[in-house]
Each structure stands twice: as C-alpha cells, then as structure tokens.
Write an enzyme that holds these catalytic residues in place. Structure first.
Site, PDB file in Angstrom:
ATOM      1  N   GLU A  11      92.636  66.879  27.057  1.00 57.28           N
ATOM      2  CA  GLU A  11      91.663  66.161  26.229  1.00 57.28           C
ATOM      3  C   GLU A  11      92.243  65.655  24.910  1.00 57.28           C
ATOM      4  OE1 GLU A  11      87.730  68.604  27.836  1.00 57.28           O
ATOM      5  OE2 GLU A  11      88.757  69.269  26.016  1.00 57.28           O
ATOM      6  N   ASP A 197      83.205  65.045  36.950  1.00 59.35           N
ATOM      7  CA  ASP A 197      82.686  65.513  38.224  1.00 59.35           C
ATOM      8  C   ASP A 197      81.167  65.501  38.157  1.00 59.35           C
ATOM      9  OD1 ASP A 197      83.552  67.627  36.310  1.00 59.35           O
ATOM     10  OD2 ASP A 197      82.373  68.932  37.585  1.00 59.35           O
TER      11      ASP A 197
END
Length: 230
Positions: A11, A197
């Site tokens: 990230e 997801d």
C-alpha cells in the site's frame, strides 16, 4: 504537510518509488517517510494492520508532524455495488466489531461510549476527490467504510452494524480507528480505499492476492497526482 497512512508494504510502495525520499524514521513498529513531490511535502507512515496499530500511528503522526490533513489509503473488501478496482471514498467510517452493551445497559452496536457511532470524513475532501476521479473517468463510489479486526469473507460479519448504518461499500481494518484519532485531535481526515476483492457467499481467497498490487499502485498514483495538483 499532508499525512498518508497505510498498513502494509504493497500500500505504500508506489509513493516511495515515485517521490523523493527525504528521510526515513523508524519509531518502534511504525516507519515514517518524509517524501517530496513537486514541492509538496508528504509524511507517509506504514502502520501495520489492525485498529491498534492504526490508531497508534495516527497519534504519533499528529504529535510528531502536525499534518494539515490525514489520508488513509490501501485496499479493502468490497460490497455490491462496488467492484474490484473501484475506489471507495469513505464519507463515513464505523466499527462493525464494537459492542459495549451488557446486562446492565444497552448501547448501539459499533459505538464507543461517549463517541459518535459514525465518524465523518472532511466533506470538502470527499467532494474534491470525487470530482477529481470523475474528471478522469475513474470508477469511484462515496459511502460508508466499516472497520474491524477480522478479515471479512462474509457479509454476516456486518449484520449488526448494518442495522445501525446504511450504504456500507467497503470493509477494512484501519479506517475508523484513524478517523477516531483525527476526530479527537480535530484533524481533517479522509479514507480512500481500492477494492481488491468482493465479499460474497462465493468468496475467493485468490482474488485478494491477485489484485492487491495493481489496485494499490493505481490508487497511489491518483492520490499523488491529486496532492500535486492542489
């Protein structure tokens, strides 16, 4: 100086690779990076996953650097209508795993006693990022992000908090914790998450691993471009 907090290497990697790293400071388990891009100074922190790590990092960042605002970024599990690759701008942040009710007293699910049920992102930042993404035709949604210390694979984890709040589009492990710290310190805050997801009854573990690098890189690119444009 603008603060950015993310939990894991995937990230933060785009920010480090695409800016000048002025200084790296390790404070126990938290790593701070002083970055510079086109005369913009950014303090980036890798917090580690979970609410405790996130809140500790936000507190340290505020005490050490006094940022003008804090952006929390990274991946999240999505709920329909969100799709993989979409950006979710969290205009509200809630806990889905907090319950302070007992046999003596009843409290709203998700609410820490004495604090709001919902923490609100800075409305100006929400509007500006939403406009920025729309102008670039980047799929994005504005809604609620729910935070807790579970890796959510099923919407059943959210049944209790869904009775209290609406429009939950994403779940993560840090946003509401950072929002709470910013609320207590009166620091403008925004959480933007890339959906890696989708949480369904047919959840696929491999979807998360397959998408994490790409969606983090694209979100990092857009956040950096926004910061350089202001």
């Amino acid at each position: 100086m603008i603060g950015i907090i993310a939990a894991i290497d995937e990230e933060i990697n785009f920010f480090i690779k695409n800016t000048n790293v002025i200084e790296t400071i390790k404070d126990n388990n938290v790593v701070f990076y002083h970055l510079r891009k086109e005369n913009k100074d950014i303090i980036l922190a890798k917090s580690g996953a979970g609410k405790v790590n996130a809140s500790m990092t936000a507190t340290k960042m505020i005490d050490k650097y006094n940022p003008e605002l804090i952006i929390n970024t990274g991946i999240a599990g999505g709920l329909k209508p969100a799709e993989v690759g979409n950006f979710v701008i969290g205009n509200k942040l809630v806990y889905y795993d907090v319950n302070m009710s007992s046999h003596r007293s009843k409290h709203q699910h998700g609410k820490v006693r004495g604090l709001p049920l919902e923490y609100k992102s800075d409305s100006t930042l929400v509007a500006k990022f939403h406009k920025f993404f729309n102008e670039r035709k980047i799929p994005n949604l504005v809604g609620t992000i729910a935070t807790g210390d579970y890796f959510v694979k099923s919407s059943t984890y959210l049944e209790n908090i869904s009775k209290e709040v609406t429009n939950i589009l994403a779940v993560d492990m840090e946003s509401a914790a950072i929002a709470q710290v910013c609320y207590l310190h009166n620091i403008p805050f925004l959480s933007i998450r890339a959906i890696s997801d989708i949480i369904t009854i047919n959840y696929k573990d491999e979807e998360f691993a397959l998408n994490i690098k790409n969606v983090c890189g694209e979100l990092g690119k857009q956040i950096l471009e926004y910061i350089c444009s202001i």
